[in-house]
Write an enzyme that holds these catalytic residues in place. Structure first.
Site, PDB file in Angstrom:
ATOM      1  N   HIS A 109       4.535  -3.751  -2.751  1.00 15.88           N
ATOM      2  CA  HIS A 109       4.216  -2.327  -2.611  1.00 15.88           C
ATOM      3  C   HIS A 109       3.791  -1.688  -3.936  1.00 15.88           C
ATOM      4  CE1 HIS A 109       6.499  -2.873   1.128  1.00 15.88           C
ATOM      5  NE2 HIS A 109       6.065  -1.690   1.536  1.00 15.88           N
ATOM      6  N   ALA A 110       3.930  -2.407  -5.047  1.00 14.76           N
ATOM      7  CA  ALA A 110       3.637  -1.825  -6.368  1.00 14.76           C
ATOM      8  C   ALA A 110       2.186  -1.375  -6.570  1.00 14.76           C
ATOM      9  CB  ALA A 110       4.050  -2.791  -7.476  1.00 14.76           C
TER      10      ALA A 110
END
Length: 185
Positions: A109-110
């Protein structure tokens, strides 16, 4: 001269996506420093519950600029990047690494942070499936592969990609580590 990588994270980071790449970088002789929103320690998320804590070396407010660092590592997890993208200084740090043309490695998700910083328009990236529409809406060319490298951006999808993700960053920093030494999720 020893290379240094900033790991920007907060509570709720995906445990394997911080701990394993950190260990892989250190096996290659690269120093790591954990930077977070508050002093003390941050807790990882390990699949379905809270996991291990990691000591924080510095806070985002103590970082004047990205001098002294050779790259930025952004672990994923659903909570971690969502909290970080709401912090102006954390987003500014991501932008500063990009403006300094230093590698930024973001997993799971970064890449949300890359989108929040306005950095992925026209870039090829990959991520966890649930945020791919967000990345497309930010102008990225989204692919589904183990590692996507576009310029100084390295992105990966999930914990299964950690060995390839780590190797891509280590290679970009001009260091080496044997594939057999890389820790996986």
């Amino acid at each position: 001269m020893t290379k240094r990588v900033m790991i920007l994270a907060t509570d709720g980071f995906e445990q394997s996506e911080l701990i394993k790449p950190k260990a892989n970088l250190e096996k290659a002789g690269i120093e790591t420093e954990v930077v977070s929103l508050e002093e003390g320690s941050i807790r990882g998320w390990d699949q379905k519950d809270w996991g291990e804590s990691v000591a924080v070396d510095k806070t985002v407010d103590a970082i004047e600029n990205c001098d002294g660092y050779d790259a930025l590592l952004l672990p994923g997890g659903q909570m971690n990047p969502d909290i970080l993208r709401m912090n102006e200084r954390a987003v500014a740090i991501v932008r500063e690494f990009a403006l300094a043309d230093k590698p930024i490695a973001a997993i799971c998700h970064a890449p949300w942070l890359l989108a929040e910083a306005g950095l992925i328009d026209g870039k090829t990236v990959t991520s966890w499936p649930s945020i791919r529409t967000d990345l497309k809406n930010a102008g990225a060319n989204v692919v589904d592969q183990e590692v996507a490298t576009d310029g100084k951006f390295i992105t990966s999808r999930n914990p299964d990609d950690i060995p390839a993700f780590s190797k891509a960053l280590i290679d970009m920093l001009g260091e080496t580590v044997a594939d057999s030494e890389l820790e996986a999720a």
